[in-house]
Write an enzyme that holds these catalytic residues in place. Structure first.
Site, PDB file in Angstrom:
ATOM      1  N   HIS A 121       0.874  -1.172   0.000  1.00 26.67           N
ATOM      2  CA  HIS A 121       0.000   0.000   0.000  1.00 26.67           C
ATOM      3  C   HIS A 121       0.918   1.230   0.000  1.00 26.67           C
ATOM      4  O   HIS A 121       2.013   1.187   0.573  1.00 26.67           O
ATOM      5  CB  HIS A 121      -0.822  -0.061   1.297  1.00 26.67           C
ATOM      6  CG  HIS A 121      -1.896   0.964   1.447  1.00 26.67           C
ATOM      7  ND1 HIS A 121      -1.645   2.281   1.729  1.00 26.67           N
ATOM      8  CD2 HIS A 121      -3.245   0.837   1.370  1.00 26.67           C
ATOM      9  CE1 HIS A 121      -2.813   2.925   1.836  1.00 26.67           C
ATOM     10  NE2 HIS A 121      -3.785   2.069   1.617  1.00 26.67           N
ATOM     11  N   ASP A 198       2.999  -4.482   8.042  1.00 29.74           N
ATOM     12  CA  ASP A 198       1.766  -3.705   7.923  1.00 29.74           C
ATOM     13  C   ASP A 198       0.604  -4.700   7.987  1.00 29.74           C
ATOM     14  O   ASP A 198       0.347  -5.444   7.043  1.00 29.74           O
ATOM     15  CB  ASP A 198       1.796  -2.946   6.590  1.00 29.74           C
ATOM     16  CG  ASP A 198       0.454  -2.312   6.239  1.00 29.74           C
ATOM     17  OD1 ASP A 198      -0.530  -2.524   6.978  1.00 29.74           O
ATOM     18  OD2 ASP A 198       0.391  -1.614   5.215  1.00 29.74           O
ATOM     19  N   GLN A 201      -4.500  -5.080   6.658  1.00 28.20           N
ATOM     20  CA  GLN A 201      -5.425  -5.905   5.897  1.00 28.20           C
ATOM     21  C   GLN A 201      -5.527  -7.320   6.461  1.00 28.20           C
ATOM     22  O   GLN A 201      -6.438  -8.064   6.120  1.00 28.20           O
ATOM     23  CB  GLN A 201      -4.938  -5.960   4.441  1.00 28.20           C
ATOM     24  CG  GLN A 201      -6.012  -6.216   3.430  1.00 28.20           C
ATOM     25  CD  GLN A 201      -7.135  -5.205   3.485  1.00 28.20           C
ATOM     26  OE1 GLN A 201      -8.286  -5.588   3.605  1.00 28.20           O
ATOM     27  NE2 GLN A 201      -6.813  -3.916   3.436  1.00 28.20           N
ATOM     28  N   LYS A 224     -10.546  -1.152  10.152  1.00 31.48           N
ATOM     29  CA  LYS A 224     -10.715  -2.332   9.295  1.00 31.48           C
ATOM     30  C   LYS A 224     -11.093  -3.559  10.121  1.00 31.48           C
ATOM     31  O   LYS A 224     -11.261  -4.650   9.605  1.00 31.48           O
ATOM     32  CB  LYS A 224      -9.447  -2.573   8.489  1.00 31.48           C
ATOM     33  CG  LYS A 224      -9.197  -1.429   7.523  1.00 31.48           C
ATOM     34  CD  LYS A 224      -8.157  -1.676   6.498  1.00 31.48           C
ATOM     35  CE  LYS A 224      -8.059  -0.434   5.612  1.00 31.48           C
ATOM     36  NZ  LYS A 224      -6.831  -0.394   4.833  1.00 31.48           N
ATOM     37  N   CYS A 362      -4.624   2.235  -3.773  1.00 34.12           N
ATOM     38  CA  CYS A 362      -3.409   2.739  -3.111  1.00 34.12           C
ATOM     39  C   CYS A 362      -2.247   1.778  -3.286  1.00 34.12           C
ATOM     40  O   CYS A 362      -1.392   1.657  -2.386  1.00 34.12           O
ATOM     41  CB  CYS A 362      -3.629   3.014  -1.621  1.00 34.12           C
ATOM     42  SG  CYS A 362      -4.873   4.236  -1.289  1.00 34.12           S
TER      43      CYS A 362
HETATM   44  C1  PLP Z   1      -5.880   0.373   4.777  1.00 34.17           C
HETATM   45  C2  PLP Z   1      -4.467   0.039   4.661  1.00 34.17           C
HETATM   46  C3  PLP Z   1      -3.465   0.944   5.021  1.00 34.17           C
HETATM   47  C4  PLP Z   1      -3.765   2.351   5.476  1.00 34.17           C
HETATM   48  O1  PLP Z   1      -4.497   2.386   6.658  1.00 34.17           O
HETATM   49  P1  PLP Z   1      -5.008   3.801   7.242  1.00 34.17           P
HETATM   50  O2  PLP Z   1      -6.036   3.404   8.243  1.00 34.17           O
HETATM   51  O3  PLP Z   1      -5.576   4.560   6.076  1.00 34.17           O
HETATM   52  O4  PLP Z   1      -3.839   4.474   7.830  1.00 34.17           O
HETATM   53  C5  PLP Z   1      -2.168   0.539   4.920  1.00 34.17           C
HETATM   54  N1  PLP Z   1      -1.839  -0.685   4.499  1.00 34.17           N
HETATM   55  C6  PLP Z   1      -2.770  -1.601   4.135  1.00 34.17           C
HETATM   56  C7  PLP Z   1      -2.341  -2.956   3.685  1.00 34.17           C
HETATM   57  C8  PLP Z   1      -4.114  -1.258   4.197  1.00 34.17           C
HETATM   58  O5  PLP Z   1      -5.032  -2.148   3.833  1.00 34.17           O
END
Ligand code: PLP
Length: 404
Positions: A121, A198, A201, A224, A362
């Site tokens: 992302h 990260d 997701q 999320k 993104c």
């Molecule tokens: C949604 C997402 C982000 C960004 O999260 P924010 O809540 O907008 O800061 C970063 N990495 C992944 C894999 C995502 O799905």
């Protein structure tokens, strides 16, 4: 066992109409919906507890502090962190990554190498590019394959004694690929590099154990995982967080302040300057409680069922191509229809009350790899149903009829 009708009753938004039709919400990878159990916690906070935390002698401030710190404990337990002060509450994944990237400004040298994956992302790319500009470190890319997985042998050959940090998502938001983070972490540690995962997701579907993973930094967003927007967390190993300089200066993050010298507070407060999103933090804890009450194994196996059902149905649609066919993936289907722009499909689906995402999600480098402008992405959650997938299937077929 798992009663989806009962679950759906927890989510008021799922019974609203969109363009005269029952809403079908398949944009869960962008943000999940919020159950009453979490909404009630936010309402209760403003009705009963609202006060600034960590500083008041009065009852409200103490109760709000207890609720906020209680949420931190819930988050610690969920991720199995060794200490609650290893959980830093932030505005979300993006801020958590920026916090680490900013901290490494003073820890990197010209010639150091950082490894990013091709599946990231933008929020796990851009802060590191900015860090490289500040420090002269070099950003190298772990390439992806046609199935949407990481090329692990290329990863191994990129690792060397100059590698300082590796950052990879646990699950790709654009394709749903579950990355082999255990292997990524072990191999990085073998050359003494640190790893940031990260988890934005992954966390709606998987319950990560940060100690078992031996991960250095793990970040995620509450919105999320059935929580509110604008709140998230950074887990970091205590020893590493102690070596990082503070991110922002202000109230809450200090020990003593004089005009000659300021000393910083201990973890986690060193990284939590200013008044935080108190209701959001408390609701983050409530969201994890809600998900854990259902159980992540139950959630994962139901979502797998939805994914298999949808994949089989959508594959039957003439001209439909699915991007991201890793053996291990979460309930995300990214697809295109021959000769039709993803945006046009998305607009017609919206007319039919079906919410999907279209575009690059993104993750432009992934789209560049496939040489496409973007995809249509349908991402499922445990409150979705097979009947809704039937409506998606019919909707796509109708869109093709109208557009071809
Ligand atoms: C949604 C997402 C982000 C960004 O999260 P924010 O809540 O907008 O800061 C970063 N990495 C992944 C894999 C995502 O799905």
């Amino acid at each position: 066992m798992f009663d989806v009708t009962k679950i759906r009753a927890d989510f008021p938004i799922l019974s609203r109409k969109v363009n005269g039709q029952d809403l079908v919400y398949f944009d869960n990878a962008a943000t999940s919906q919020t159950p009453l159990q979490v909404i009630d916690v936010i309402t209760d906070y403003y009705c009963r507890l609202n006060a600034n935390i960590h500083r008041g002698v009065h009852k409200l401030s103490q109760e709000a502090t207890d609720a906020y710190e209680g949420a931190r404990k819930t988050i610690q337990t969920h991720f199995n962190a060794a200490h609650s002060h290893e959980i830093i509450l932030t505005a979300g994944t993006t801020e958590s990554i920026n916090l680490i990237a900013s901290g490494y400004s003073s820890l990197l040298q010209n010639g150091d190498e950082l490894l990013v994956s091709a599946l990231e992302h933008h929020s796990n790319i851009v802060p590191w590019q900015m860090l490289c500009e500040r420090t002269g470190a070099k950003l190298k890319v772990i390439p992806m394959t046609q199935e949407g997985t990481l090329d692990m042998s290329a990863y191994e050959s990129l690792l060397n004694s100059k590698t300082r940090l590796v950052f990879v998502n646990h699950v790709s938001n654009a394709l749903g690929t579950v990355n082999p983070i255990e292997e990524i972490i072990t191999k990085a540690h073998a050359v003494d590099a640190k790893v940031l995962i990260d988890g934005a997701q992954a966390c709606p579907h998987i319950k990560p154990d940060v100690q078992e993973l031996d991960v250095d930094y793990y970040v995620t967003s509450a919105h999320k995982i059935c929580g509110p927007t604008g709140v998230g967390m950074l887990y970091g190993k205590e020893t590493l967080l102690n070596k990082l300089p503070p991110y922002q200066g202000g109230g809450e993050m200090i020990s003593t302040v004089t005009f000659e010298k300021t000393t910083y507070a201990d973890l986690p407060h060193k990284f939590e300057a200013g008044t935080p999103n108190i209701a959001g933090g408390i609701a983050f804890g409530a969201a994890l409680d809600y998900m854990n009450n259902i159980g992540f194994e139950t959630i994962a196996s139901y979502e797998e069922e939805l994914l298999a059902y949808a994949t089989n149905k959508l594959r039957e649609i003439p001209g439909l191509k699915i991007f991201g066919e890793a053996a291990k993936k979460t309930a995300v289907i990214s697809f295109n229809i021959d000769g039709i722009h993803p945006y046009d499909i998305g607009s017609i689906l919206d007319q039919l009350g079906i919410a999907v995402r279209t575009g690059h999600h993104c993750a432009q480098p992934i789209m560049d790899y496939y040489q496409i402008p973007g995809t249509v992405r349908a991402s499922f959650a445990f409150y979705n149903t097979k009947e809704e997938i039937d409506r998606l299937d019919a909707g796509i077929r109708k869109a093709i009829e109208m557009l071809q």
